[in-house]
Design an enzyme around this catalytic site. Structure first.
Site, PDB file in Angstrom:
ATOM      1  CG  ASP A   1      -1.821  -1.242   1.279  1.00  0.00           C
ATOM      2  OD1 ASP A   1      -1.864  -2.005   0.293  1.00  0.00           O
ATOM      3  OD2 ASP A   1      -2.435  -1.464   2.319  1.00  0.00           O
TER       4      ASP A   1
ATOM      5  CE  LYS B   1      -3.799  -4.554   1.185  1.00  0.00           C
ATOM      6  NZ  LYS B   1      -4.239  -3.664   2.235  1.00  0.00           N
TER       7      LYS B   1
ATOM      8  CB  CYS C   1      -1.806  -2.479   5.677  1.00  0.00           C
ATOM      9  SG  CYS C   1      -3.402  -1.669   5.389  1.00  0.00           S
TER      10      CYS C   1
END
Length: 196
Positions: A6, A74, A106
């Site tokens: 990310d 996601k 995350c």
């Protein structure tokens, strides 16, 4: 496997020491070629938070980099979505290297999921960050306690090489020398005053 978690455009102006995270990430991605390390990339809600940052895209294009195994969007915080899990080799435990954002969300959930699947996880201390640096340090301590290895980019690269006789040694060694100043600055920012 190198997990790129990310590292997206929307985070650019809010993440602690974001430019230093990028220099470490770039160095590690450049090293995946001579070390033949597979790369798995995720984005969190790409439509809202943007694509993976442009500085990394030259190393993450599956059409030009055969090491790229997945580039998935996601909504789960963990990278280990059903789609990504289905792409992971199953014959033996993986050595998973994690760089990305945010350390306490995350990165933490990805690490815990990988550990629960029996994989070894290496979190690159100069390659993960959060909005608040304090969240980062607490998360790294927690993940170390959970069984992850907290390491640095340079230490990790030489551990993967294992031997100066490795065919990728010269290229990786040159990369480490070329990025020495940037690495020093990233280590000061991310590891200087913390107890990770």
């Amino acid at each position: 496997m190198n997990s790129v978690c990310d590292i997206q455009e929307r985070f650019r102006t809010v993440i602690y020491e974001f430019p230093k995270l990028i220099t470490t990430s770039t160095k590690l991605l450049k090293a995946t070629t001579p070390l033949s390390i597979p790369i798995y990339i995720t984005t969190q809600s790409r439509a809202k938070l943007g694509n993976t940052i442009s500085e990394l895209t030259p190393y993450l294009d599956a059409s030009t980099n055969p090491n790229v195994r997945a580039d998935l969007d996601k909504t789960l915080f963990s990278m280990i979505t059903p789609d990504l899990k289905a792409l992971l080799p199953t014959e033996k435990p993986l050595d998973a290297i994690i760089i990305g954002l945010e350390t306490h969300v995350c990165v933490t959930q990805t690490t815990l999921d990988l550990l629960s699947l029996g994989h070894r996880v290496y979190i690159v201390a100069d390659g993960v960050s959060s909005v608040n640096p304090e969240e980062r340090s607490v998360a790294l301590e927690r993940l170390r306690d959970a069984g992850a290895t907290i390491t640095t980019s340079e230490s990790l690269l030489f551990e993967v090489l294992g031997d100066a006789g490795h065919e990728g040694f010269r290229e990786v060694s040159r990369l480490v020398k070329e990025t020495g100043g940037e690495t020093k600055e990233a280590l000061k920012a991310f590891c200087g005053g913390s107890k990770i």
